[in-house]
Design an enzyme around this catalytic site. Structure first.
Site, mmCIF file in Angstrom:
data_model
loop_
_atom_site.group_PDB
_atom_site.id
_atom_site.type_symbol
_atom_site.label_atom_id
_atom_site.label_comp_id
_atom_site.label_asym_id
_atom_site.label_seq_id
_atom_site.Cartn_x
_atom_site.Cartn_y
_atom_site.Cartn_z
ATOM 1 N N HIS A 114 44.993 45.525 40.590
ATOM 2 C CA HIS A 114 45.924 44.463 40.188
ATOM 3 C C HIS A 114 46.695 43.942 41.389
ATOM 4 O O HIS A 114 47.008 44.675 42.326
ATOM 5 C CB HIS A 114 46.914 45.002 39.164
ATOM 6 C CG HIS A 114 46.276 45.416 37.874
ATOM 7 N ND1 HIS A 114 45.696 44.523 37.007
ATOM 8 C CD2 HIS A 114 46.110 46.639 37.303
ATOM 9 C CE1 HIS A 114 45.213 45.167 35.953
ATOM 10 N NE2 HIS A 114 45.450 46.453 36.116
ATOM 11 N N CYS B 179 43.290 39.251 42.101
ATOM 12 C CA CYS B 179 43.556 37.864 41.758
ATOM 13 C C CYS B 179 44.446 37.214 42.812
ATOM 14 O O CYS B 179 45.085 37.886 43.611
ATOM 15 C CB CYS B 179 44.204 37.770 40.387
ATOM 16 S SG CYS B 179 43.044 37.982 39.035
#
Length: 259
Positions: free
Chosen positions: A167, A233
């Site tokens: 993440h 991301c």
């Protein structure tokens, strides 16, 4: 290596790369032989396009994308053409670690920890896999420092592209790969394994790509040498979809091994 290729080939159709916030930023990976339809999990997958997306244009600064992945760092992060190969090794490579042969040994051999000194990452590695819908699992959001190794990719150090995701952020703040975009060609990544071996990978390139045109072949295509892919991301956060629009992808090659 043959078995690893077979596993990767079986898992390739419909594979989704994990996103970062709330586990919904995922990327659909299609067959290697075609331009993949890629989705961030917020709606139907868009049709493949001959021209770059708006995000790509913003990143690349031109309609004609570079023929190779850039070095990152001060040069910035841009996408390369979909048919561009993985970047060339930044330093001399070493021979891959032979894959274990017995089922018992394979079940036990896995990566356990990743260290990236430049961005102060020192994190455990869990396992992630795909569900019946082809979604690649993400590390637990309750453990923001945890990374996830795709268990059907090679063990880091073995021939082929080993894939580890993490993440960039959670609702509580920055996560393990929050600074991944700061890496550049020549930076070092260390991955420890359950068999006591420690592998050092050297970054060969890094790019930021729109999730609507994920470079499937470049990331998952088989290689004769040992390579590593780190994925998280990046880019603009879409509040409506609860997802980032881009992916950050780091490419690295095995440059040292011990143990």
């Amino acid at each position: 290596m043959t078995e690893q290729k077979s596993l990767m080939s079986r898992a390739m159709p419909g594979l989704l790369i994990a996103g970062s916030l709330a586990g919904v930023g995922v990327v659909m990976v299609g067959l290697l032989s075609v331009v993949p339809a890629v989705d961030d999990g917020s709606g139907p997958a868009p049709a493949a396009m001959d021209q770059p997306t708006t995000v790509q244009i913003e990143n690349a600064g031109a309609f004609v994308l570079p023929p190779s992945v850039g070095p990152g760092g001060k040069a910035g992060l841009t996408p390369a053409r979909l048919d561009a190969p993985p970047p060339l090794a930044a330093v001399p490579t070493v021979a891959p670690i032979p894959a274990v042969k017995t089922k018992a040994a394979k079940a036990k051999t896995r990566p356990t920890r990743i260290r990236i000194p430049k961005i102060k990452v020192n994190a455990p590695i869990g396992r992630v896999t795909v569900d019946i819908k082809g979604n690649l699992g993400t590390p637990s959001l309750s453990k923001p420092n945890l990374t996830g190794w795709y268990r059907f990719s090679p063990v880091p150090g073995e021939a082929g592209p080993s894939v580890i995701n993490g993440h960039v952020s959670t609702r509580k703040g920055a996560a393990v790969f929050a600074r991944l975009s700061e890496l550049a060609k020549g930076d070092q990544i260390y991955v420890s394994r359950s068999d006591g071996k420690v592998t050092r990978f050297t970054v060969s390139g890094i790019e930021q790509v729109s999730k609507s045109s994920f470079p499937t072949n470049r990331v998952y295509g088989n290689t004769d040498d040992a390579q590593l892919r780190l994925i998280t991301c990046g880019g603009v956060f879409n509040k409506g979809a609860h997802s980032y629009k881009d992916n950050i992808i780091v490419y690295a090659t095995l440059s040292k091994k011990k143990g």
